[in-house]
Scaffold this motif. Structure first.
Motif, PDB file in Angstrom:
ATOM      1  N   HIS A  67     -10.228   5.786   9.283  1.00 19.41           N
ATOM      2  CA  HIS A  67     -10.103   4.951   8.095  1.00 19.41           C
ATOM      3  C   HIS A  67      -8.776   4.200   8.119  1.00 19.41           C
ATOM      4  CE1 HIS A  67      -7.896   8.612   6.852  1.00 19.41           C
ATOM      5  NE2 HIS A  67      -7.164   7.783   6.103  1.00 19.41           N
ATOM      6  N   VAL A  68      -8.622   3.294   7.166  1.00 19.46           N
ATOM      7  CA  VAL A  68      -7.358   2.595   6.946  1.00 19.46           C
ATOM      8  C   VAL A  68      -6.798   3.056   5.607  1.00 19.46           C
ATOM      9  CG1 VAL A  68      -6.247   0.353   6.571  1.00 19.46           C
ATOM     10  CG2 VAL A  68      -8.052   0.575   8.290  1.00 19.46           C
ATOM     11  N   LEU A  69      -5.538   3.471   5.606  1.00 20.17           N
ATOM     12  CA  LEU A  69      -4.861   3.868   4.375  1.00 20.17           C
ATOM     13  C   LEU A  69      -4.125   2.648   3.831  1.00 20.17           C
ATOM     14  CD1 LEU A  69      -4.040   6.087   2.358  1.00 20.17           C
ATOM     15  CD2 LEU A  69      -2.049   6.527   3.831  1.00 20.17           C
ATOM     16  N   ILE A  70      -4.475   2.248   2.619  1.00 23.81           N
ATOM     17  CA  ILE A  70      -3.899   1.061   1.987  1.00 23.81           C
ATOM     18  C   ILE A  70      -2.986   1.515   0.856  1.00 23.81           C
ATOM     19  CG2 ILE A  70      -4.394  -1.080   0.746  1.00 23.81           C
ATOM     20  CD1 ILE A  70      -7.179  -0.987   2.132  1.00 23.81           C
ATOM     21  N   ARG A  71      -1.732   1.114   0.936  1.00 25.93           N
ATOM     22  CA  ARG A  71      -0.732   1.592  -0.026  1.00 25.93           C
ATOM     23  C   ARG A  71      -0.103   0.432  -0.805  1.00 25.93           C
ATOM     24  NH1 ARG A  71       2.085   5.677   4.379  1.00 25.93           N
ATOM     25  NH2 ARG A  71       2.235   3.703   5.520  1.00 25.93           N
ATOM     26  N   ASN A  72       0.377   0.767  -1.981  1.00 26.24           N
ATOM     27  CA  ASN A  72       1.168  -0.124  -2.838  1.00 26.24           C
ATOM     28  C   ASN A  72       0.330  -1.155  -3.597  1.00 26.24           C
ATOM     29  OD1 ASN A  72       4.007  -0.361  -3.606  1.00 26.24           O
ATOM     30  ND2 ASN A  72       3.860  -2.459  -2.869  1.00 26.24           N
ATOM     31  N   VAL A  73      -0.995  -1.031  -3.573  1.00 26.97           N
ATOM     32  CA  VAL A  73      -1.838  -1.885  -4.412  1.00 26.97           C
ATOM     33  C   VAL A  73      -2.909  -1.019  -5.079  1.00 26.97           C
ATOM     34  CG1 VAL A  73      -1.494  -3.992  -3.063  1.00 26.97           C
ATOM     35  CG2 VAL A  73      -3.416  -2.491  -2.534  1.00 26.97           C
ATOM     36  N   SER A  74      -3.318  -1.422  -6.251  1.00 26.48           N
ATOM     37  CA  SER A  74      -4.384  -0.715  -6.961  1.00 26.48           C
ATOM     38  C   SER A  74      -5.745  -1.138  -6.422  1.00 26.48           C
ATOM     39  CB  SER A  74      -4.308  -1.023  -8.460  1.00 26.48           C
ATOM     40  OG  SER A  74      -4.613  -2.400  -8.680  1.00 26.48           O
TER      41      SER A  74
END
Length: 300
Positions: A67-74
């Motif tokens: 998977h891709v971990l996406i940070r700092n955005v809702s």
């Protein structure tokens, strides 16, 4: 291109966790998206993740095994802003299947299987690709970063780095070209950046592109200082979403000559060959071939 469109704002396999958003999506590889030469406003972090700025938001993406971990955005901001930015309404699996009828492209699409064409902001794209002319990617990235830091608005800090928006044309048009040359190291492009910013601020690109062909838009773009055919094609592909466009640089020329044309031809003929080969998928083919050719040094 409609046959490649999926349901508008289709629901992704997107999970909210304590670490960030977990995205499981085929045809989405963070390194390939950011390292294929289509954008310059990003930073690779020590943990291997990529931090980018778009429309006043700072997003960080870390490639994991499954998977891709996406940070700092809702989740809301991801759907509202980054869904379209990452072209997630397009079926890249189908595009790769159609392009794979060419044996040489089958290898290139497998090599860059996670590339997605970013839908970028028009003014930043225009100035970035003016800077890109006869330039190297690390220098382009540095120039874009310095211009943002000196003339853009502060957005916030992430992983110890401060991030700024790309300046508006109303700001950049008043910058002394000598300052751009000294601090951003843009060389001969300094005056062109300021002059183009002034023209855009005055409305040079305030037109409805829907009723115009790509060639008509290209002609309007080439009225801007510093915008030649290749730069105009990059703007068409990445900001106007004209996916039939095939920007030609030295790498693409080498790849096309080695893998398809089998002889050396003038650079201006490469696009005609590409349009004949790839039709309305030429822009996608260009990205796969650029990433593959540059990474593997084809024709060098």
């Amino acid at each position: 291109m409609q046959r490649y469109k999926e349901d508008f704002k289709r629901k992704l396999d997107l999970e909210v966790t304590s670490q960030g958003l977990v995205l499981r999506e085929d045809s989405f590889k963070v390194k390939e998206i950011f390292e294929c030469g289509q954008c310059f406003n990003f930073n690779k972090e020590k943990d291997g993740s990529y931090t980018a700025v778009f429309l006043g938001k700072i997003i960080n993406l870390l490639e994991k095994k499954d998977h891709v971990l996406i940070r700092n955005v809702s989740k809301e901001d991801f759907y509202e802003i980054f869904y379209d930015y990452f072209d997630l309404g397009v079926d890249y699996k189908k595009i790769k299947e159609d392009l794979s009828k060419f044996p040489s492209l089958r290898e290139a699409t497998a090599y860059g299987s996670g590339i997605r064409i970013l839908n970028q902001e028009l003014f930043e794209t225009t100035i970035s690709f003016i800077i890109s002319a006869n330039n190297q990617i690390p220098r382009i990235k540095k120039a874009v970063r310095i211009i943002s830091e000196r003339y853009g608005d502060y957005i916030g800090t992430y992983m110890g780095k401060a991030y700024y928006s790309f300046p508006k044309p109303s700001v950049l048009k008043n910058v002394d070209p000598a300052d751009l040359r000294e601090f951003a190291k843009v060389g001969f492009r300094d005056k062109r950046i300021v002059e183009t910013s002034k023209l855009i601020d005055e409305g040079a690109l305030d037109f409805n592109p829907d009723g115009l062909t790509s060639k008509q838009i290209q002609k309007k773009l080439m009225d801007l200082p510093g915008v030649g055919p290749k730069v105009a094609d990059c703007i068409l592909l990445f900001a106007y979403h004209r996916r039939e466009t095939f920007p030609v640089d030295v790498w693409i020329k080498r790849v096309m000559e080695n893998l398809f044309i089998k002889k050396e031809v003038p650079k201006k003929q490469i696009e005609a060959y590409a349009r004949d080969y790839f039709k309305d998928l030429a822009g996608y083919a260009q990205q796969y071939l650029f990433y593959y050719g540059r990474s593997e040094g084809i024709g060098k």
